[in-house]
Design a protein around this motif. Structure first.
Motif, mmCIF file in Angstrom:
data_model
loop_
_atom_site.group_PDB
_atom_site.id
_atom_site.type_symbol
_atom_site.label_atom_id
_atom_site.label_comp_id
_atom_site.label_asym_id
_atom_site.label_seq_id
_atom_site.Cartn_x
_atom_site.Cartn_y
_atom_site.Cartn_z
ATOM 1 N N VAL A 30 0.838 -1.196 0.000
ATOM 2 C CA VAL A 30 0.000 0.000 0.000
ATOM 3 C C VAL A 30 0.876 1.251 0.000
ATOM 4 C CG1 VAL A 30 -1.859 1.235 1.197
ATOM 5 C CG2 VAL A 30 -1.698 -1.260 1.407
ATOM 6 N N ILE A 31 0.515 2.225 -0.830
ATOM 7 C CA ILE A 31 1.161 3.531 -0.745
ATOM 8 C C ILE A 31 0.086 4.596 -0.498
ATOM 9 C CG2 ILE A 31 2.989 2.823 -2.346
ATOM 10 C CD1 ILE A 31 1.732 5.100 -4.240
ATOM 11 N N THR A 32 0.480 5.676 0.151
ATOM 12 C CA THR A 32 -0.414 6.811 0.351
ATOM 13 C C THR A 32 0.164 8.027 -0.361
ATOM 14 O OG1 THR A 32 0.675 7.450 2.419
ATOM 15 C CG2 THR A 32 -1.218 5.956 2.586
ATOM 16 N N THR A 33 -0.728 8.853 -0.882
ATOM 17 C CA THR A 33 -0.290 10.068 -1.559
ATOM 18 C C THR A 33 -1.412 11.099 -1.437
ATOM 19 O OG1 THR A 33 0.658 10.937 -3.622
ATOM 20 C CG2 THR A 33 -1.126 9.306 -3.851
ATOM 21 N N ARG A 34 -1.208 12.291 -1.993
ATOM 22 C CA ARG A 34 -2.217 13.343 -1.850
ATOM 23 C C ARG A 34 -2.243 14.265 -3.055
ATOM 24 N NH1 ARG A 34 0.122 17.838 2.461
ATOM 25 N NH2 ARG A 34 1.958 18.481 1.272
ATOM 26 N N GLU A 35 -3.362 14.964 -3.187
ATOM 27 C CA GLU A 35 -3.501 15.993 -4.218
ATOM 28 C C GLU A 35 -4.025 17.288 -3.596
ATOM 29 O OE1 GLU A 35 -5.662 15.133 -7.713
ATOM 30 O OE2 GLU A 35 -4.095 13.839 -8.460
ATOM 31 N N PRO A 36 -3.553 18.427 -4.099
ATOM 32 C CA PRO A 36 -2.378 18.511 -4.964
ATOM 33 C C PRO A 36 -1.136 18.119 -4.171
ATOM 34 C CG PRO A 36 -3.082 20.714 -4.309
ATOM 35 C CD PRO A 36 -4.110 19.763 -3.785
ATOM 36 N N GLY A 37 -0.183 17.529 -4.850
ATOM 37 C CA GLY A 37 1.054 17.103 -4.204
ATOM 38 C C GLY A 37 1.406 15.681 -4.561
ATOM 39 N N GLY A 38 2.262 15.076 -3.739
ATOM 40 C CA GLY A 38 2.649 13.690 -3.946
ATOM 41 C C GLY A 38 4.030 13.500 -4.540
ATOM 42 N N SER A 39 4.616 14.547 -5.117
ATOM 43 C CA SER A 39 5.982 14.484 -5.652
ATOM 44 C C SER A 39 6.580 15.890 -5.590
ATOM 45 C CB SER A 39 5.982 13.983 -7.098
ATOM 46 O OG SER A 39 5.508 14.987 -7.983
ATOM 47 N N ILE A 41 7.541 17.984 -7.920
ATOM 48 C CA ILE A 41 6.948 18.925 -8.862
ATOM 49 C C ILE A 41 5.532 19.308 -8.414
ATOM 50 C CG2 ILE A 41 6.091 19.202 -11.236
ATOM 51 C CD1 ILE A 41 8.443 17.330 -12.077
ATOM 52 N N THR A 42 4.743 18.310 -8.036
ATOM 53 C CA THR A 42 3.355 18.589 -7.680
ATOM 54 C C THR A 42 3.230 19.294 -6.327
ATOM 55 O OG1 THR A 42 3.136 16.322 -6.842
ATOM 56 C CG2 THR A 42 2.419 16.736 -9.101
ATOM 57 N N GLU A 43 4.189 19.072 -5.433
ATOM 58 C CA GLU A 43 4.174 19.817 -4.168
ATOM 59 C C GLU A 43 4.466 21.300 -4.415
ATOM 60 O OE1 GLU A 43 3.340 18.987 -1.038
ATOM 61 O OE2 GLU A 43 2.911 16.887 -1.504
ATOM 62 N N ALA A 44 5.299 21.586 -5.421
ATOM 63 C CA ALA A 44 5.568 22.981 -5.782
ATOM 64 C C ALA A 44 4.298 23.642 -6.314
ATOM 65 C CB ALA A 44 6.692 23.052 -6.818
ATOM 66 N N ILE A 45 3.536 22.903 -7.136
ATOM 67 C CA ILE A 45 2.255 23.428 -7.633
ATOM 68 C C ILE A 45 1.282 23.607 -6.472
ATOM 69 C CG2 ILE A 45 0.282 23.005 -9.163
ATOM 70 C CD1 ILE A 45 2.186 21.366 -10.961
ATOM 71 N N ARG A 46 1.302 22.671 -5.523
ATOM 72 C CA ARG A 46 0.428 22.766 -4.346
ATOM 73 C C ARG A 46 0.668 24.078 -3.601
ATOM 74 N NH1 ARG A 46 -2.127 19.128 -0.690
ATOM 75 N NH2 ARG A 46 -2.288 20.007 1.419
ATOM 76 N N ASP A 47 1.936 24.457 -3.486
ATOM 77 C CA ASP A 47 2.257 25.687 -2.758
ATOM 78 C C ASP A 47 1.647 26.904 -3.433
ATOM 79 O OD1 ASP A 47 3.739 27.059 -0.597
ATOM 80 O OD2 ASP A 47 4.849 27.941 -2.264
ATOM 81 N N ILE A 48 1.691 26.933 -4.765
ATOM 82 C CA ILE A 48 1.096 28.058 -5.498
ATOM 83 C C ILE A 48 -0.419 28.090 -5.292
ATOM 84 C CG2 ILE A 48 0.665 29.044 -7.791
ATOM 85 C CD1 ILE A 48 3.365 27.804 -8.662
ATOM 86 N N ILE A 49 -1.044 26.908 -5.293
ATOM 87 C CA ILE A 49 -2.503 26.835 -5.171
ATOM 88 C C ILE A 49 -2.977 27.219 -3.773
ATOM 89 C CG2 ILE A 49 -4.506 25.273 -5.223
ATOM 90 C CD1 ILE A 49 -2.920 23.636 -7.358
ATOM 91 N N LEU A 50 -2.265 26.760 -2.738
ATOM 92 C CA LEU A 50 -2.787 26.862 -1.376
ATOM 93 C C LEU A 50 -2.132 27.917 -0.492
ATOM 94 C CD1 LEU A 50 -3.317 23.079 -0.490
ATOM 95 C CD2 LEU A 50 -5.012 24.743 -1.274
ATOM 96 N N ILE A 60 -10.024 30.086 -12.612
ATOM 97 C CA ILE A 60 -9.621 29.290 -13.781
ATOM 98 C C ILE A 60 -8.172 28.838 -13.651
ATOM 99 C CG2 ILE A 60 -9.135 29.411 -16.272
ATOM 100 C CD1 ILE A 60 -11.721 30.981 -16.592
ATOM 101 N N THR A 61 -7.293 29.744 -13.211
ATOM 102 C CA THR A 61 -5.890 29.370 -13.011
ATOM 103 C C THR A 61 -5.780 28.273 -11.965
ATOM 104 O OG1 THR A 61 -5.137 31.583 -13.616
ATOM 105 C CG2 THR A 61 -3.616 30.225 -12.334
ATOM 106 N N GLU A 62 -6.537 28.399 -10.879
ATOM 107 C CA GLU A 62 -6.550 27.394 -9.821
ATOM 108 C C GLU A 62 -6.930 26.023 -10.393
ATOM 109 O OE1 GLU A 62 -8.323 28.099 -5.625
ATOM 110 O OE2 GLU A 62 -9.937 27.130 -6.772
ATOM 111 N N ALA A 63 -7.988 25.996 -11.191
ATOM 112 C CA ALA A 63 -8.456 24.736 -11.779
ATOM 113 C C ALA A 63 -7.426 24.147 -12.738
ATOM 114 C CB ALA A 63 -9.783 24.962 -12.504
ATOM 115 N N LEU A 64 -6.786 25.003 -13.542
ATOM 116 C CA LEU A 64 -5.775 24.531 -14.497
ATOM 117 C C LEU A 64 -4.528 24.019 -13.776
ATOM 118 C CD1 LEU A 64 -6.162 27.342 -17.164
ATOM 119 C CD2 LEU A 64 -6.629 24.920 -17.542
ATOM 120 N N LEU A 65 -4.116 24.700 -12.714
ATOM 121 C CA LEU A 65 -2.965 24.237 -11.925
ATOM 122 C C LEU A 65 -3.252 22.872 -11.309
ATOM 123 C CD1 LEU A 65 -1.900 27.542 -10.134
ATOM 124 C CD2 LEU A 65 -0.496 26.229 -11.745
#
Length: 200
Positions: A30-39, A41-50, A60-65
């Motif tokens: 079993v692995i656990t992960t999250r959105e936005p995030g999980g790696s 690159i995606t954690e960097a996007i998470r920071d911009i979103i949250l 719209i930018t939020e949804a596209l990110l």
């Protein structure tokens, strides 16, 4: 299996996922992960979103990110794990975008599904939606060290998120199981593990 967990703020998803993993890991990988995030690159996007410092992020930018993060997350984390025959427990997936951006941000289901076209080709096998009155959820998180940008939204926004989730559950009732978030954590974990074992 690809299993996702959905719900508004304060529904205890993070704790639930860890406890469900502990129950399943005795017999499964079993692995656990999250959105936005999980790696990285995606954690960097998470920071911009949250991160509240980014006040100018439009709906719209939020949804596209989120859609971009989801595509990267699929390729980098989720699909390789499934290929390796692991169970993936993911905190949020496309249903969050439908509840938060399509419904609460009024962007519409068609728009959000269109920009998440790649994700719709890799939908979860099973989704648990933890249903809870937003007022109760927000009370639970009031002692958090850090409120993110979505935590700081209005009470009406969080009410709309719940309405969005209920619409998502209605549309995808064969995939989504609604769980009463007012139960104890132990009761919720027991119900979820039972449902997963039935599918396995």
């Amino acid at each position: 299996m690809f299993i996702t967990f959905e719900g508004g703020e304060g529904t205890g998803k993070t704790t639930l996922i860890q406890l469900v993993k502990n129950a399943l890991i005795k017999n499964h990988e079993v692995i656990t992960t999250r959105e936005p995030g999980g790696s990285m690159i995606t954690e960097a996007i998470r920071d911009i979103i949250l991160n509240p410092i980014y006040q100018g992020v439009t709906p719209i930018t939020e949804a596209l990110l989120l859609a971009a993060s989801r595509a990267q997350h699929l390729d980098e984390v989720i699909l390789p794990a499934l290929k390796a025959h692991q169970i993936v427990l993911c905190d949020r997936f496309i249903d969050s975008s439908l509840a938060y951006q399509a419904f609460a941000r009024n962007l519409g289901f068609d728009f959000v599904l269109a920009i998440n076209d790649y994700a719709t080709k890799h939908m979860p096998d099973l989704t648990f939606y933890i249903d809870l009155d937003p007022k109760v959820g927000m009370t639970r998180i009031q002692n958090r060290d850090k409120y993110d940008r979505l935590d700081r939204e209005t009470d009406q926004f969080h009410e709309n998120v719940r309405k969005g989730y209920l619409e998502v559950v209605r549309r995808y009732k064969n995939r989504i199981i609604m769980i009463d978030g007012n139960q104890s954590i132990d009761a919720i974990v027991s119900e979820i593990v039972q449902k997963i074992n039935e599918r396995l």
